[in-house]
Design a protein around this motif. Structure first.
Motif, PDB file in Angstrom:
ATOM      1  N   MET A   1     -26.044 -20.320  15.697  1.00  0.00           N
ATOM      2  CA  MET A   1     -26.108 -21.661  15.173  1.00  0.00           C
ATOM      3  C   MET A   1     -25.617 -21.701  13.727  1.00  0.00           C
ATOM      4  O   MET A   1     -24.917 -22.632  13.345  1.00  0.00           O
ATOM      5  CB  MET A   1     -27.552 -22.161  15.295  1.00  0.00           C
ATOM      6  N   LEU A   2     -26.001 -20.704  12.954  1.00  0.00           N
ATOM      7  CA  LEU A   2     -25.559 -20.655  11.562  1.00  0.00           C
ATOM      8  C   LEU A   2     -24.052 -20.437  11.462  1.00  0.00           C
ATOM      9  O   LEU A   2     -23.410 -20.962  10.554  1.00  0.00           O
ATOM     10  CB  LEU A   2     -26.304 -19.559  10.806  1.00  0.00           C
ATOM     11  N   ALA A   3     -23.505 -19.665  12.406  1.00  0.00           N
ATOM     12  CA  ALA A   3     -22.059 -19.438  12.394  1.00  0.00           C
ATOM     13  C   ALA A   3     -21.315 -20.737  12.675  1.00  0.00           C
ATOM     14  O   ALA A   3     -20.274 -21.012  12.056  1.00  0.00           O
ATOM     15  CB  ALA A   3     -21.691 -18.376  13.425  1.00  0.00           C
ATOM     16  N   LEU A   4     -21.842 -21.542  13.588  1.00  0.00           N
ATOM     17  CA  LEU A   4     -21.215 -22.830  13.899  1.00  0.00           C
ATOM     18  C   LEU A   4     -21.266 -23.754  12.688  1.00  0.00           C
ATOM     19  O   LEU A   4     -20.271 -24.405  12.355  1.00  0.00           O
ATOM     20  CB  LEU A   4     -21.914 -23.476  15.101  1.00  0.00           C
ATOM     21  N   LEU A   5     -22.403 -23.824  12.021  1.00  0.00           N
ATOM     22  CA  LEU A   5     -22.515 -24.656  10.826  1.00  0.00           C
ATOM     23  C   LEU A   5     -21.587 -24.179   9.712  1.00  0.00           C
ATOM     24  O   LEU A   5     -20.982 -24.985   9.005  1.00  0.00           O
ATOM     25  CB  LEU A   5     -23.963 -24.685  10.340  1.00  0.00           C
ATOM     26  N   SER A   6     -21.475 -22.879   9.569  1.00  0.00           N
ATOM     27  CA  SER A   6     -20.573 -22.323   8.559  1.00  0.00           C
ATOM     28  C   SER A   6     -19.129 -22.662   8.882  1.00  0.00           C
ATOM     29  O   SER A   6     -18.346 -23.031   7.997  1.00  0.00           O
ATOM     30  CB  SER A   6     -20.764 -20.806   8.491  1.00  0.00           C
ATOM     31  N   ARG A   7     -18.773 -22.579  10.148  1.00  0.00           N
ATOM     32  CA  ARG A   7     -17.412 -22.904  10.566  1.00  0.00           C
ATOM     33  C   ARG A   7     -17.109 -24.392  10.345  1.00  0.00           C
ATOM     34  O   ARG A   7     -16.028 -24.749   9.870  1.00  0.00           O
ATOM     35  CB  ARG A   7     -17.219 -22.545  12.031  1.00  0.00           C
ATOM     36  N   LEU A   8     -18.064 -25.263  10.669  1.00  0.00           N
ATOM     37  CA  LEU A   8     -17.879 -26.703  10.443  1.00  0.00           C
ATOM     38  C   LEU A   8     -17.760 -27.019   8.959  1.00  0.00           C
ATOM     39  O   LEU A   8     -16.969 -27.877   8.551  1.00  0.00           O
ATOM     40  CB  LEU A   8     -19.036 -27.486  11.066  1.00  0.00           C
ATOM     41  N   ARG A   9     -18.550 -26.350   8.133  1.00  0.00           N
ATOM     42  CA  ARG A   9     -18.469 -26.573   6.691  1.00  0.00           C
ATOM     43  C   ARG A   9     -17.103 -26.162   6.150  1.00  0.00           C
ATOM     44  O   ARG A   9     -16.502 -26.865   5.341  1.00  0.00           O
ATOM     45  CB  ARG A   9     -19.579 -25.800   5.989  1.00  0.00           C
ATOM     46  N   ARG A  10     -16.579 -25.027   6.611  1.00  0.00           N
ATOM     47  CA  ARG A  10     -15.251 -24.600   6.172  1.00  0.00           C
ATOM     48  C   ARG A  10     -14.161 -25.544   6.660  1.00  0.00           C
ATOM     49  O   ARG A  10     -13.214 -25.852   5.927  1.00  0.00           O
ATOM     50  CB  ARG A  10     -14.961 -23.178   6.662  1.00  0.00           C
ATOM     51  N   LEU A  11     -14.297 -26.035   7.889  1.00  0.00           N
ATOM     52  CA  LEU A  11     -13.327 -26.985   8.432  1.00  0.00           C
ATOM     53  C   LEU A  11     -13.328 -28.267   7.606  1.00  0.00           C
ATOM     54  O   LEU A  11     -12.266 -28.784   7.250  1.00  0.00           O
ATOM     55  CB  LEU A  11     -13.659 -27.300   9.899  1.00  0.00           C
ATOM     56  N   PHE A  12     -14.506 -28.778   7.284  1.00  0.00           N
ATOM     57  CA  PHE A  12     -14.584 -29.989   6.482  1.00  0.00           C
ATOM     58  C   PHE A  12     -14.049 -29.746   5.073  1.00  0.00           C
ATOM     59  O   PHE A  12     -13.384 -30.606   4.499  1.00  0.00           O
ATOM     60  CB  PHE A  12     -16.028 -30.501   6.413  1.00  0.00           C
ATOM     61  N   ALA A  13     -14.300 -28.600   4.506  1.00  0.00           N
ATOM     62  CA  ALA A  13     -13.819 -28.289   3.149  1.00  0.00           C
ATOM     63  C   ALA A  13     -12.294 -28.243   3.116  1.00  0.00           C
ATOM     64  O   ALA A  13     -11.685 -28.668   2.133  1.00  0.00           O
ATOM     65  CB  ALA A  13     -14.400 -26.961   2.677  1.00  0.00           C
ATOM     66  N   ARG A  14     -11.683 -27.760   4.171  1.00  0.00           N
ATOM     67  CA  ARG A  14     -10.216 -27.664   4.196  1.00  0.00           C
ATOM     68  C   ARG A  14      -9.551 -28.986   4.520  1.00  0.00           C
ATOM     69  O   ARG A  14      -8.474 -29.282   4.013  1.00  0.00           O
ATOM     70  CB  ARG A  14      -9.784 -26.649   5.250  1.00  0.00           C
TER      71      ARG A  14
END
Length: 71
Positions: A1-14
């Motif tokens: 779950m944390l990996a998914l949130l981290s991936r979404l945060r990076r996607l939004f940041a980019r």
């Protein structure tokens, strides 16, 4: 779950600009799709208001009725 949130945060940041544009387009599309429904609802409310005052839709064609926008 944390990996998914981290991936979404990076996607939004980019891609935050593109996501905001996509969100704006989706909101505008939803508003355009709701206009006919709102128009029908407003017309029915107006017809009920005219019938309550004793004026009919046909009475408006004969003479103009002025309404105060504050009341």
């Amino acid at each position: 779950m944390l990996a998914l949130l981290s991936r979404l945060r990076r996607l939004f940041a980019r891609h935050w600009g593109a996501l905001l544009i996509l969100l704006a387009i989706a909101g505008a599309s939803a508003a355009i799709l709701l206009i006919p429904a709102v128009h029908v609802r407003a017309a029915s409310v107006w017809d009920r208001a005219l019938s309550w005052t004793g004026l009919g839709a046909g009475d408006q064609a004969d003479e103009q009725t002025y309404w105060c926008p504050m009341h």
